[in-house]
Design an enzyme around this catalytic site. Sequence first.
Site, PDB file in Angstrom:
ATOM      1  N   TYR A 177     -10.578 -12.852  -1.369  1.00  0.00           N
ATOM      2  CA  TYR A 177     -10.056 -12.564  -0.038  1.00  0.00           C
ATOM      3  C   TYR A 177     -11.181 -12.791   0.969  1.00  0.00           C
ATOM      4  O   TYR A 177     -12.128 -12.016   1.067  1.00  0.00           O
ATOM      5  CB  TYR A 177      -9.538 -11.130   0.075  1.00  0.00           C
ATOM      6  CG  TYR A 177      -8.358 -10.819  -0.845  1.00  0.00           C
ATOM      7  CD1 TYR A 177      -7.514 -11.835  -1.304  1.00  0.00           C
ATOM      8  CD2 TYR A 177      -8.083  -9.518  -1.231  1.00  0.00           C
ATOM      9  CE1 TYR A 177      -6.436 -11.546  -2.131  1.00  0.00           C
ATOM     10  CE2 TYR A 177      -7.000  -9.223  -2.052  1.00  0.00           C
ATOM     11  CZ  TYR A 177      -6.186 -10.252  -2.497  1.00  0.00           C
ATOM     12  OH  TYR A 177      -5.117  -9.960  -3.319  1.00  0.00           O
ATOM     13  N   PHE A 211       3.177  -7.678  -2.095  1.00  0.00           N
ATOM     14  CA  PHE A 211       4.157  -7.958  -1.042  1.00  0.00           C
ATOM     15  C   PHE A 211       5.235  -6.869  -1.004  1.00  0.00           C
ATOM     16  O   PHE A 211       6.446  -7.163  -0.938  1.00  0.00           O
ATOM     17  CB  PHE A 211       4.809  -9.336  -1.226  1.00  0.00           C
ATOM     18  CG  PHE A 211       3.877 -10.501  -1.040  1.00  0.00           C
ATOM     19  CD1 PHE A 211       2.691 -10.376  -0.335  1.00  0.00           C
ATOM     20  CD2 PHE A 211       4.187 -11.741  -1.560  1.00  0.00           C
ATOM     21  CE1 PHE A 211       1.829 -11.464  -0.166  1.00  0.00           C
ATOM     22  CE2 PHE A 211       3.347 -12.840  -1.394  1.00  0.00           C
ATOM     23  CZ  PHE A 211       2.169 -12.695  -0.701  1.00  0.00           C
ATOM     24  N   LEU A 218       6.106  -5.136   1.371  1.00  0.00           N
ATOM     25  CA  LEU A 218       6.837  -5.236   2.655  1.00  0.00           C
ATOM     26  C   LEU A 218       7.267  -6.676   2.922  1.00  0.00           C
ATOM     27  O   LEU A 218       7.631  -7.020   4.047  1.00  0.00           O
ATOM     28  CB  LEU A 218       5.939  -4.731   3.801  1.00  0.00           C
ATOM     29  CG  LEU A 218       5.511  -3.268   3.677  1.00  0.00           C
ATOM     30  CD1 LEU A 218       4.460  -2.912   4.727  1.00  0.00           C
ATOM     31  CD2 LEU A 218       6.729  -2.352   3.808  1.00  0.00           C
ATOM     32  N   GLY A 230       5.191  -9.298   2.459  1.00  0.00           N
ATOM     33  CA  GLY A 230       3.993 -10.132   2.637  1.00  0.00           C
ATOM     34  C   GLY A 230       4.057 -10.949   3.909  1.00  0.00           C
ATOM     35  O   GLY A 230       4.262 -10.398   4.997  1.00  0.00           O
ATOM     36  N   PRO A 269       8.151 -10.940   6.345  1.00  0.00           N
ATOM     37  CA  PRO A 269       8.575  -9.538   6.385  1.00  0.00           C
ATOM     38  C   PRO A 269      10.017  -9.347   5.923  1.00  0.00           C
ATOM     39  O   PRO A 269      10.877 -10.169   6.219  1.00  0.00           O
ATOM     40  CB  PRO A 269       8.408  -9.171   7.860  1.00  0.00           C
ATOM     41  CG  PRO A 269       7.426 -10.158   8.405  1.00  0.00           C
ATOM     42  CD  PRO A 269       7.596 -11.418   7.616  1.00  0.00           C
ATOM     43  N   LEU A 270      10.240  -8.266   5.182  1.00  0.00           N
ATOM     44  CA  LEU A 270      11.577  -7.941   4.688  1.00  0.00           C
ATOM     45  C   LEU A 270      12.538  -7.803   5.860  1.00  0.00           C
ATOM     46  O   LEU A 270      12.218  -7.131   6.842  1.00  0.00           O
ATOM     47  CB  LEU A 270      11.552  -6.598   3.954  1.00  0.00           C
ATOM     48  CG  LEU A 270      10.863  -6.542   2.602  1.00  0.00           C
ATOM     49  CD1 LEU A 270      10.850  -5.097   2.108  1.00  0.00           C
ATOM     50  CD2 LEU A 270      11.570  -7.455   1.608  1.00  0.00           C
TER      51      LEU A 270
HETATM   52  N1  LIG Z   1      -1.858 -10.307  -7.163  1.00  0.00           N
HETATM   53  C1  LIG Z   1      -1.555 -11.184  -6.246  1.00  0.00           C
HETATM   54  O1  LIG Z   1      -1.397 -12.389  -6.524  1.00  0.00           O
HETATM   55  C2  LIG Z   1      -1.379 -10.701  -4.831  1.00  0.00           C
HETATM   56  C3  LIG Z   1      -0.762 -11.528  -3.891  1.00  0.00           C
HETATM   57  C4  LIG Z   1      -0.600 -11.013  -2.617  1.00  0.00           C
HETATM   58  C5  LIG Z   1      -1.042  -9.740  -2.283  1.00  0.00           C
HETATM   59  N2  LIG Z   1      -1.656  -8.964  -3.227  1.00  0.00           N
HETATM   60  C6  LIG Z   1      -2.097  -7.566  -2.919  1.00  0.00           C
HETATM   61  O2  LIG Z   1      -0.974  -6.856  -2.450  1.00  0.00           O
HETATM   62  C7  LIG Z   1      -1.294  -6.215  -1.206  1.00  0.00           C
HETATM   63  C8  LIG Z   1      -0.058  -6.129  -0.344  1.00  0.00           C
HETATM   64  O3  LIG Z   1       0.398  -7.411   0.033  1.00  0.00           O
HETATM   65  P1  LIG Z   1       0.327  -7.926   1.525  1.00  0.00           P
HETATM   66  O4  LIG Z   1      -0.638  -7.103   2.308  1.00  0.00           O
HETATM   67  O5  LIG Z   1       0.108  -9.375   1.518  1.00  0.00           O
HETATM   68  O6  LIG Z   1       1.827  -7.757   2.016  1.00  0.00           O
HETATM   69  P2  LIG Z   1       2.723  -6.505   2.446  1.00  0.00           P
HETATM   70  O7  LIG Z   1       2.023  -5.223   2.169  1.00  0.00           O
HETATM   71  O8  LIG Z   1       4.060  -6.731   1.883  1.00  0.00           O
HETATM   72  O9  LIG Z   1       2.864  -6.740   4.014  1.00  0.00           O
HETATM   73  C9  LIG Z   1       1.778  -6.773   4.865  1.00  0.00           C
HETATM   74  C10 LIG Z   1       2.309  -7.178   6.234  1.00  0.00           C
HETATM   75  O10 LIG Z   1       3.139  -6.137   6.727  1.00  0.00           O
HETATM   76  C11 LIG Z   1       2.657  -5.683   7.986  1.00  0.00           C
HETATM   77  N3  LIG Z   1       2.786  -4.221   7.991  1.00  0.00           N
HETATM   78  C12 LIG Z   1       2.157  -3.327   7.184  1.00  0.00           C
HETATM   79  N4  LIG Z   1       2.528  -2.064   7.460  1.00  0.00           N
HETATM   80  C13 LIG Z   1       3.433  -2.165   8.483  1.00  0.00           C
HETATM   81  C14 LIG Z   1       4.171  -1.202   9.221  1.00  0.00           C
HETATM   82  N5  LIG Z   1       4.075   0.104   8.952  1.00  0.00           N
HETATM   83  N6  LIG Z   1       4.983  -1.648  10.208  1.00  0.00           N
HETATM   84  C15 LIG Z   1       5.117  -2.959  10.474  1.00  0.00           C
HETATM   85  N7  LIG Z   1       4.429  -3.924   9.809  1.00  0.00           N
HETATM   86  C16 LIG Z   1       3.592  -3.526   8.813  1.00  0.00           C
HETATM   87  C17 LIG Z   1       1.235  -6.126   8.072  1.00  0.00           C
HETATM   88  O11 LIG Z   1       0.900  -6.422   9.416  1.00  0.00           O
HETATM   89  P3  LIG Z   1      -0.202  -5.525  10.201  1.00  0.00           P
HETATM   90  O12 LIG Z   1      -1.544  -5.984   9.683  1.00  0.00           O
HETATM   91  O13 LIG Z   1       0.052  -5.875  11.614  1.00  0.00           O
HETATM   92  O14 LIG Z   1       0.093  -4.101   9.876  1.00  0.00           O
HETATM   93  C18 LIG Z   1       1.221  -7.394   7.242  1.00  0.00           C
HETATM   94  O15 LIG Z   1       1.576  -8.520   8.026  1.00  0.00           O
HETATM   95  C19 LIG Z   1      -2.386  -7.094  -0.615  1.00  0.00           C
HETATM   96  O16 LIG Z   1      -3.118  -6.441   0.365  1.00  0.00           O
HETATM   97  C20 LIG Z   1      -3.172  -7.460  -1.846  1.00  0.00           C
HETATM   98  O17 LIG Z   1      -4.100  -6.433  -2.121  1.00  0.00           O
HETATM   99  C21 LIG Z   1      -1.813  -9.431  -4.484  1.00  0.00           C
END
Ligand SMILES: NC(=O)c1ccc[n+]([C@@H]2O[C@H](COP(=O)([O-])OP(=O)(O)OC[C@H]3O[C@@H](n4cnc5c(N)ncnc54)[C@H](OP(=O)(O)O)[C@@H]3O)[C@@H](O)[C@H]2O)c1
Length: 288
Positions: free
Chosen positions: A64, A213, A215, A217, A220-221
């Site tokens: 990252y 993901f 939410l 990712g 957005p859902l």
């Molecule tokens: N193993 C893998 O291959 C893999 C792949 C992807 C991700 N991951 C891990 O999974 C974690 C979660 O995935 P992710 O961060 O990509 O996606 P996510 O948690 O599904 O969504 C994050 C997105 O949602 C927004 N968000 C978060 N809280 C919110 C709220 N309360 N209200 C409105 N919007 C909100 C964020 O924007 P803001 O910044 O504006 O809040 C961001 O754009 C990652 O951080 C990573 O550690 C792993």
Amino acid sequence: MATNVPGGTLTLADDLTISRMGYGAMQLAGPNVFGPPKDRAEALAVLRGAVELGITHIDTSDFYGPAVVNELIAEALRPYPADLRIATKVGARRGEDGSWRPSLEPEDLKAQVRENLTRLDLDTLDLVYLRLGSRDGTTDESVAEQFGALAELREDGLIRHLGLSGVSMVQLTEAQTTAPVVAVQNLYNLANRQDDALLERCAADGIAFASFFPLGGFTPLQSGTLTEVAARVGASPQQVALAWLLQRSATTVLIPGTSSVAHLRENVAAAGLALPADAIAELDGIGE
Ligand SMILES: NC(=O)c1ccc[n+]([C@@H]2O[C@H](COP(=O)([O-])OP(=O)(O)OC[C@H]3O[C@@H](n4cnc5c(N)ncnc54)[C@H](OP(=O)(O)O)[C@@H]3O)[C@@H](O)[C@H]2O)c1
């Protein structure tokens, strides 16, 4: 170990205790998870805020940024609180253009573990996931060689516990013959339920299921049902999506990503939201 964060804790393999409400740090890097954060002060505040709110499980990787997110974690949180557990992933590297390149040669996996140790300033990593699949799906290809390489580092004391990410049921079963698997991290949320059976298997085996993901990712859902249920229970759609995941099984853990302290607070509060049975039944219908 006690934490005040809603959602409580989960103990894996008798000695890895994490808050079920965790924090995914990926979104702290710049656009496309590449380069520095757009707001460095806010990124540091989010990490410190997560710990202050009682989160004891942070999910990261050295790819990252690359390196950017691990360096932010070290800067914000060292000396690390005694109960903080940092989970990281190996199995990919970034191109100079920000592209994502699988990198699963055993020697490179070991190099990636050492890079995580250095960048996070740790002697031992609490949990290391072997990242296999892409966002497009999983395969049943053998993981024996790659998982074996990480199992060797576990024997050497550089890693405490092992996990698998982007993994199929067949690969999980194969890996378990080499070393214990304490956590699985796959794409899963209200609208993406291909891994329902794997999630149930993890619950039966006492393996944490950390959905990435949660939410949606980068997409957005969006669902009319989600919006309606959220309005009815007096919460945001994001909070309802997280609360649904938390109640989905006894071993689901949440690692939502955010670069905003306000969203972090909302997400943590979601872990305390009890959804009524009729709301859960309606939400279950979204992904079917
Ligand atoms: N193993 C893998 O291959 C893999 C792949 C992807 C991700 N991951 C891990 O999974 C974690 C979660 O995935 P992710 O961060 O990509 O996606 P996510 O948690 O599904 O969504 C994050 C997105 O949602 C927004 N968000 C978060 N809280 C919110 C709220 N309360 N209200 C409105 N919007 C909100 C964020 O924007 P803001 O910044 O504006 O809040 C961001 O754009 C990652 O951080 C990573 O550690 C792993």
